[in-house]
Motif scaffolding. Structure first.
Motif, PDB file in Angstrom:
ATOM      1  N   ASP A 311      72.237 -16.538  12.087  1.00  0.00           N
ATOM      2  CA  ASP A 311      72.517 -16.585  13.894  1.00  0.00           C
ATOM      3  C   ASP A 311      72.665 -18.082  13.704  1.00  0.00           C
ATOM      4  OD1 ASP A 311      72.342 -16.025  16.214  1.00  0.00           O
ATOM      5  OD2 ASP A 311      70.469 -15.676  16.379  1.00  0.00           O
ATOM      6  N   SER A 312      73.149 -18.638  15.004  1.00  0.00           N
ATOM      7  CA  SER A 312      72.714 -19.776  15.491  1.00  0.00           C
ATOM      8  C   SER A 312      71.838 -20.070  16.911  1.00  0.00           C
ATOM      9  CB  SER A 312      74.103 -20.543  15.558  1.00  0.00           C
ATOM     10  OG  SER A 312      74.860 -19.946  16.762  1.00  0.00           O
ATOM     11  N   LEU A 313      71.289 -21.208  16.921  1.00  0.00           N
ATOM     12  CA  LEU A 313      70.284 -21.226  17.960  1.00  0.00           C
ATOM     13  C   LEU A 313      70.918 -22.168  19.150  1.00  0.00           C
ATOM     14  CD1 LEU A 313      67.023 -21.289  15.910  1.00  0.00           C
ATOM     15  CD2 LEU A 313      68.213 -19.549  16.724  1.00  0.00           C
ATOM     16  N   ASP A 314      70.497 -22.057  20.204  1.00  0.00           N
ATOM     17  CA  ASP A 314      70.715 -23.169  21.411  1.00  0.00           C
ATOM     18  C   ASP A 314      70.655 -24.358  20.939  1.00  0.00           C
ATOM     19  OD1 ASP A 314      72.242 -21.054  22.736  1.00  0.00           O
ATOM     20  OD2 ASP A 314      70.342 -20.499  24.179  1.00  0.00           O
ATOM     21  N   ILE A 315      71.159 -25.592  21.494  1.00  0.00           N
ATOM     22  CA  ILE A 315      70.857 -26.857  21.182  1.00  0.00           C
ATOM     23  C   ILE A 315      69.513 -27.369  22.162  1.00  0.00           C
ATOM     24  CG2 ILE A 315      71.715 -29.132  21.208  1.00  0.00           C
ATOM     25  CD1 ILE A 315      74.233 -28.185  20.485  1.00  0.00           C
ATOM     26  N   SER A 316      68.633 -27.767  21.763  1.00  0.00           N
ATOM     27  CA  SER A 316      67.472 -28.153  22.429  1.00  0.00           C
ATOM     28  C   SER A 316      67.977 -29.530  23.387  1.00  0.00           C
ATOM     29  CB  SER A 316      66.480 -28.590  21.371  1.00  0.00           C
ATOM     30  OG  SER A 316      65.429 -29.261  22.362  1.00  0.00           O
ATOM     31  N   ASP A 317      67.418 -29.755  24.568  1.00  0.00           N
ATOM     32  CA  ASP A 317      67.630 -30.918  25.167  1.00  0.00           C
ATOM     33  C   ASP A 317      66.226 -31.771  25.425  1.00  0.00           C
ATOM     34  OD1 ASP A 317      70.011 -30.334  26.090  1.00  0.00           O
ATOM     35  OD2 ASP A 317      69.564 -28.699  27.524  1.00  0.00           O
ATOM     36  N   SER A 318      65.550 -31.600  24.316  1.00  0.00           N
ATOM     37  CA  SER A 318      64.356 -32.272  24.258  1.00  0.00           C
ATOM     38  C   SER A 318      64.411 -33.751  23.500  1.00  0.00           C
ATOM     39  CB  SER A 318      63.168 -31.389  23.673  1.00  0.00           C
ATOM     40  OG  SER A 318      62.999 -30.275  24.390  1.00  0.00           O
ATOM     41  N   CYS A 319      65.362 -34.300  23.669  1.00  0.00           N
ATOM     42  CA  CYS A 319      65.704 -35.460  22.827  1.00  0.00           C
ATOM     43  C   CYS A 319      66.091 -36.464  23.853  1.00  0.00           C
ATOM     44  CB  CYS A 319      66.579 -35.597  21.549  1.00  0.00           C
ATOM     45  SG  CYS A 319      65.991 -34.508  20.370  1.00  0.00           S
ATOM     46  N   GLY A 320      65.648 -36.445  24.921  1.00  0.00           N
ATOM     47  CA  GLY A 320      66.315 -37.345  26.189  1.00  0.00           C
ATOM     48  C   GLY A 320      67.852 -36.864  26.664  1.00  0.00           C
ATOM     49  N   GLY A 321      68.223 -35.748  26.120  1.00  0.00           N
ATOM     50  CA  GLY A 321      69.300 -35.121  26.380  1.00  0.00           C
ATOM     51  C   GLY A 321      69.605 -34.148  25.142  1.00  0.00           C
ATOM     52  N   PRO A 322      70.849 -33.688  24.900  1.00  0.00           N
ATOM     53  CA  PRO A 322      70.770 -32.986  23.622  1.00  0.00           C
ATOM     54  C   PRO A 322      70.670 -33.307  22.421  1.00  0.00           C
ATOM     55  CG  PRO A 322      73.060 -32.677  25.270  1.00  0.00           C
ATOM     56  CD  PRO A 322      72.067 -33.952  25.462  1.00  0.00           C
ATOM     57  N   CYS A 323      69.972 -32.518  21.489  1.00  0.00           N
ATOM     58  CA  CYS A 323      69.421 -33.041  20.157  1.00  0.00           C
ATOM     59  C   CYS A 323      70.517 -33.179  19.225  1.00  0.00           C
ATOM     60  CB  CYS A 323      68.244 -32.342  19.870  1.00  0.00           C
ATOM     61  SG  CYS A 323      66.789 -32.476  20.783  1.00  0.00           S
ATOM     62  N   SER A 324      71.670 -32.426  19.353  1.00  0.00           N
ATOM     63  CA  SER A 324      72.870 -32.788  18.187  1.00  0.00           C
ATOM     64  C   SER A 324      74.001 -32.022  19.115  1.00  0.00           C
ATOM     65  CB  SER A 324      72.402 -31.949  17.109  1.00  0.00           C
ATOM     66  OG  SER A 324      73.717 -31.981  16.142  1.00  0.00           O
ATOM     67  N   ASP A 325      75.165 -32.374  18.598  1.00  0.00           N
ATOM     68  CA  ASP A 325      76.378 -31.607  18.793  1.00  0.00           C
ATOM     69  C   ASP A 325      76.568 -30.257  17.902  1.00  0.00           C
ATOM     70  OD1 ASP A 325      76.913 -33.117  16.605  1.00  0.00           O
ATOM     71  OD2 ASP A 325      78.687 -33.789  17.142  1.00  0.00           O
ATOM     72  N   HIS A 326      75.522 -30.012  17.017  1.00  0.00           N
ATOM     73  CA  HIS A 326      75.644 -28.882  16.514  1.00  0.00           C
ATOM     74  C   HIS A 326      74.406 -27.881  16.868  1.00  0.00           C
ATOM     75  CE1 HIS A 326      78.716 -29.798  13.171  1.00  0.00           C
ATOM     76  NE2 HIS A 326      78.343 -30.858  13.754  1.00  0.00           N
ATOM     77  N   ARG A 327      74.575 -26.822  16.319  1.00  0.00           N
ATOM     78  CA  ARG A 327      73.525 -25.728  16.678  1.00  0.00           C
ATOM     79  C   ARG A 327      72.680 -25.538  15.582  1.00  0.00           C
ATOM     80  NH1 ARG A 327      75.437 -21.291  20.772  1.00  0.00           N
ATOM     81  NH2 ARG A 327      73.274 -20.184  20.174  1.00  0.00           N
ATOM     82  N   ILE A 328      71.532 -25.419  15.303  1.00  0.00           N
ATOM     83  CA  ILE A 328      70.774 -24.914  14.064  1.00  0.00           C
ATOM     84  C   ILE A 328      71.350 -23.422  13.816  1.00  0.00           C
ATOM     85  CG2 ILE A 328      68.662 -24.027  13.331  1.00  0.00           C
ATOM     86  CD1 ILE A 328      67.375 -26.136  15.496  1.00  0.00           C
ATOM     87  N   THR A 329      71.551 -23.470  12.466  1.00  0.00           N
ATOM     88  CA  THR A 329      72.165 -22.161  11.697  1.00  0.00           C
ATOM     89  C   THR A 329      71.005 -21.639  10.841  1.00  0.00           C
ATOM     90  OG1 THR A 329      74.175 -23.018  12.092  1.00  0.00           O
ATOM     91  CG2 THR A 329      73.993 -21.243  10.533  1.00  0.00           C
TER      92      THR A 329
END
Length: 339
Positions: A311-329
């Motif tokens: 699965d891949s997971l939604d990107i968190s916005d808890s880093c003052g914005g998106p935490c990455s341009d990749h999803r956790i896999t």
């Protein structure tokens, strides 16, 4: 999504250390001192193997195996591009919480700065996640100064203690980064190896060369009797022809066909895009719609036991914005491991 693959798809910091620059057979892997969790970036670059092919390959009857289930987690965190090396903007909290919440046995991080590596290490250690607080992670730089003067690269983390890491330099793509493959066995289960890599996005020919090198290395582990789980940013979509030598012919769908390899990717039975899986980055288009899948978790088909899922997971916005341009896999898999 968890399905039986055969039922679903049969139908449908680095200084002063020499690194391998091209694929080599298992017997030729470099050997040096053990890299421990608490050492500096430079000393973490040591390379070694656990045993020679000769001692692993037993003549006569097949080696006994044990079945073991692992939860695998991987993320390209854009540690410099987005975070500028910060350890206080929320990234460390988000990723370590995810590793714990997903009950990960193995975690791989790409585009990680050295200070971020040490912060992740400290957080996981202090939370009691690893079984051995002194021996559960390895770091390998792509560039010794790529994070504002400190190393930038790859890392692996394991709930169980790790053995000595193998570290391989891959084909030069002409940039300031030296792309790498980083692998380490479990101390108490040395025929099980966890690897990560982050391959070049800049040129298809260089990406193909690096894919072929990595495949040669993991195949040499297989020939030596090892089970390999490899996770990372391959910068290649499952539908690309240059991954045909990776995927097994049993993956034969509208979205991924013509395969001649021996591996399965843990999300390749996802019915939303069967044979391909769920997107891990938002940019561009894949065969099933917007976004692409380039973050992959591979296991050799002959080592699989029963079903697996990814699965891949939604990107968190808890880093003052998106935490990455990749999803956790993530993925869960049961594998047969030589005992």
């Amino acid at each position: 999504m968890r399905l039986d693959a055969t039922l679903v798809l049969a139908v449908a910091a680095a200084t002063g250390v020499a690194l391998a620059a091209a694929p080599a057979p298992a017997a030729a892997r470099p050997v040096s001192a053990v890299a421990t969790t608490g050492t500096s970036a430079a000393t973490q670059v040591s390379t070694a193997t656990q045993a020679s092919t000769a001692t692993r390959a037993a003549a006569g009857a097949p080696a006994a195996t044990v079945d073991a289930t692992y939860h695998v987690w991987t993320w390209n965190v854009a540690g410099w591009a987005i975070h500028r090396g910060s350890t206080t903007d929320g990234l460390i909290t988000v990723l370590t919480n995810s590793i714990r919440n997903r009950a990960a046995d193995f975690a791989a991080l790409n585009e990680l700065c050295w200070s971020q590596y040490k912060a992740v290490q400290a957080n996981l250690r202090d939370s009691g996640w690893p079984q051995d607080v002194l021996n559960f992670s390895r770091f390998e730089p792509h560039n010794s100064t790529g994070c504002g003067g400190e190393p930038f690269g790859l890392a692996i983390f394991s709930k169980a203690p790790l053995g000595t890491a193998d570290r391989y330099a891959l084909a030069d793509d002409g940039t300031s980064e030296t792309r790498k493959l980083l692998c380490a066995p479990l101390s108490d289960r040395p025929h099980l190896r966890f690897c990560t890599t982050h391959l070049t996005p800049w040129d298809p020919d260089f990406n193909t060369a690096q894919l072929n090198q990595v495949l040669s290395y993991v195949e040499s582990y297989n020939a030596a009797g090892d089970t390999v789980i490899i996770a990372g940013d391959f910068n290649a979509q499952p539908s690309y022809g240059r991954l045909d030598s990776w995927y097994s012919p049993s993956v034969n769908t509208t979205y991924n066909s013509g395969n001649r390899g021996a591996y399965r990717e843990l999300d390749d039975t996802d019915t939303r895009c069967i044979g391909y899986g769920e997107n891990t980055v938002a940019d561009g288009d894949g065969p099933c719609g917007p976004g692409k899948k380039i973050d992959l978790i591979f296991v050799r088909e002959n080592r699989l036991v029963g079903t697996y899922d990814g699965d891949s997971l939604d990107i968190s916005d808890s880093c003052g914005g998106p935490c990455s341009d990749h999803r956790i896999t993530i993925g869960t898999v049961t594998v047969a491991v030589t005992s």
